[in-house]
Scaffold this motif. Structure first.
Motif, short mmCIF file in Angstrom:
data_model
loop_
_atom_site.label_atom_id
_atom_site.label_comp_id
_atom_site.label_asym_id
_atom_site.label_seq_id
_atom_site.Cartn_x
_atom_site.Cartn_y
_atom_site.Cartn_z
N ASN A 273 0.70 -1.15 -0.09
CA ASN A 273 0.09 -0.11 -0.14
C ASN A 273 0.89 1.31 0.03
OD1 ASN A 273 -2.57 1.64 0.31
ND2 ASN A 273 -1.80 2.03 2.36
N ASN A 274 2.00 1.16 0.80
CA ASN A 274 2.91 2.45 0.96
C ASN A 274 3.30 2.64 -0.48
OD1 ASN A 274 2.11 2.64 3.58
ND2 ASN A 274 4.30 2.02 4.28
N MET A 275 3.93 1.49 -1.23
CA MET A 275 4.60 1.74 -2.63
C MET A 275 3.60 2.42 -3.54
SD MET A 275 7.66 1.17 -1.87
CE MET A 275 8.11 1.51 -3.49
N ASN A 276 2.24 1.96 -3.60
CA ASN A 276 1.30 2.31 -4.35
C ASN A 276 1.10 4.06 -3.99
OD1 ASN A 276 0.79 0.21 -5.75
ND2 ASN A 276 -0.92 -0.53 -4.23
N GLN A 277 1.37 4.15 -2.62
CA GLN A 277 1.27 5.72 -2.48
C GLN A 277 2.28 6.57 -3.00
OE1 GLN A 277 0.38 6.97 1.62
NE2 GLN A 277 -0.35 4.83 1.99
N VAL A 278 3.71 5.98 -2.76
CA VAL A 278 4.90 6.47 -3.42
C VAL A 278 4.61 6.70 -5.04
CG1 VAL A 278 7.36 6.14 -3.80
CG2 VAL A 278 6.31 5.76 -1.59
N VAL A 279 4.11 5.82 -5.75
CA VAL A 279 3.99 5.57 -7.30
C VAL A 279 2.92 6.94 -7.31
CG1 VAL A 279 3.11 4.49 -9.18
CG2 VAL A 279 4.42 3.30 -7.55
N GLY A 280 1.90 6.88 -6.74
CA GLY A 280 0.82 8.27 -6.86
C GLY A 280 1.39 9.47 -6.76
N LEU A 281 2.14 9.44 -5.51
CA LEU A 281 3.00 10.99 -5.13
C LEU A 281 3.92 11.39 -6.33
CD1 LEU A 281 3.28 10.36 -1.59
CD2 LEU A 281 2.15 12.12 -2.35
N TYR A 282 4.71 10.21 -6.68
CA TYR A 282 5.56 10.54 -7.91
C TYR A 282 5.00 10.92 -9.17
CZ TYR A 282 10.09 9.52 -5.52
OH TYR A 282 11.20 9.48 -4.97
N THR A 283 3.80 10.36 -9.36
CA THR A 283 3.07 10.65 -10.57
C THR A 283 2.67 12.07 -10.57
OG1 THR A 283 2.22 8.65 -10.97
CG2 THR A 283 0.88 10.08 -12.12
N ASP A 284 2.11 12.48 -9.46
CA ASP A 284 1.54 13.89 -9.10
C ASP A 284 2.70 15.03 -9.04
OD1 ASP A 284 -1.05 12.99 -8.53
OD2 ASP A 284 -0.97 12.91 -6.55
N LEU A 285 3.75 14.63 -8.75
CA LEU A 285 5.26 15.18 -8.54
C LEU A 285 5.56 15.68 -9.91
CD1 LEU A 285 7.08 13.95 -5.39
CD2 LEU A 285 6.39 16.46 -5.92
N SER B 77 4.11 15.41 -12.81
CA SER B 77 3.01 16.22 -13.70
C SER B 77 3.17 17.64 -13.19
CB SER B 77 1.43 15.74 -13.39
OG SER B 77 0.64 16.53 -14.08
N SER B 78 3.06 17.91 -11.90
CA SER B 78 3.31 19.20 -11.30
C SER B 78 4.59 19.91 -11.71
CB SER B 78 3.16 19.25 -9.93
OG SER B 78 1.87 18.78 -9.49
N PHE B 79 5.73 19.05 -11.67
CA PHE B 79 7.00 19.72 -12.08
C PHE B 79 6.97 20.17 -13.49
CE2 PHE B 79 11.59 19.34 -13.10
CZ PHE B 79 12.07 20.44 -12.21
N VAL B 80 6.44 19.34 -14.39
CA VAL B 80 6.34 19.52 -15.92
C VAL B 80 5.67 21.03 -15.84
CG1 VAL B 80 5.47 18.92 -18.10
CG2 VAL B 80 6.72 17.45 -16.68
N ASN B 81 4.40 21.01 -15.25
CA ASN B 81 3.77 22.27 -15.55
C ASN B 81 4.52 23.43 -14.94
OD1 ASN B 81 1.45 21.02 -16.37
ND2 ASN B 81 0.69 20.59 -14.31
N PHE B 82 5.25 23.13 -13.75
CA PHE B 82 6.22 24.20 -13.13
C PHE B 82 7.07 24.76 -14.03
CE2 PHE B 82 9.73 25.45 -10.38
CZ PHE B 82 9.15 26.64 -9.97
N VAL B 83 7.75 23.79 -14.74
CA VAL B 83 8.78 24.09 -15.72
C VAL B 83 8.45 24.90 -16.97
CG1 VAL B 83 10.70 23.26 -17.13
CG2 VAL B 83 10.47 22.44 -14.76
N ASP B 84 7.26 24.48 -17.41
CA ASP B 84 6.54 24.97 -18.65
C ASP B 84 6.03 26.44 -18.10
OD1 ASP B 84 7.04 22.95 -20.11
OD2 ASP B 84 5.24 21.97 -19.93
N GLY B 85 5.95 26.75 -16.78
CA GLY B 85 5.59 28.29 -16.59
C GLY B 85 4.12 28.32 -15.99
#
Length: 122
Positions: free
Chosen positions: A72-84, A86-94
Motif C-alpha cells: 500500500n505504501n509503495m502504491n502511495q509513493v507511485v501516486g505521489l511521484y506521478t503527481d510530482l 505532472s506538477s513539475f512539468v507544469n512548473f517548468v512550463d511556466g
C-alpha cells in the motif's frame, strides 16, 4: 527542507521559466511526503526480515499484514511521484501549480508515523 536551498536548488532555478515560491515549496513538500513513506518502508522491511528469520508462526502470519502495508505504501509513493512529475512539468512550463499539497493530502496517509514503534509479535 523549508527555509534552506540546496546547491542543486540554486543551480536548477535559473533553468526554470519562472520563480513561483509557492509552487517550489509544494514540490518540496511532495518529496518530503515521499521520503516519510520510504522511511516507514525501511522500518517495515526490517521488521519483515526479523519476523522471517525468527520462523515463529505468529511472526510469519504477521508478515502478511506487514507486506500488505508495504505494498500500500509503495502504491502511495507511485501516486505521489506521478503527481510530482505532472506538477513539475507544469512548473517548468511556466504554469503555476495550484498546490501539490492538495494531491498529497488526498492520498491515504501511512498507518504509522516515522519513528513510531510497532508492536512485534514474539
Amino acid at each position: 527542507m523549508e527555509g534552506s536551498s540546496s546547491k542543486a536548488d540554486k543551480e536548477f532555478r535559473p533553468l526554470l521559466k519562472h520563480d513561483d515560491k509557492e509552487s517550489w515549496e509544494a514540490i518540496n513538500h511532495g518529496f518530503y511526503e515521499v521520503q516519510k513513506i520510504l522511511e516507514e518502508n525501511r522500518v517495515l522491511i526490517g521488521e519483515i526480515n526479523h519476523n522471517q528469520e525468527s520462523r515463529i508462526p505468529e511472526n510469519l502470519t504477521r508478515n502478511v499484514a506487514l507486506i500488505k502495508e508495504l505494498n500500500n505504501n509503495m502504491n502511495q509513493v507511485v501516486g505521489l511521484y506521478t503527481d510530482l512529475s505532472s506538477s513539475f512539468v507544469n512548473f517548468v512550463d511556466g504554469e503555476s501549480i495550484d498546490s501539490i499539497e492538495t494531491c498529497t493530502n488526498e492520498k491515504e496517509q501511512p498507518t504509522a508515523a516515522v519513528g513510531q514503534k510497532r508492536t512485534k509479535a514474539s
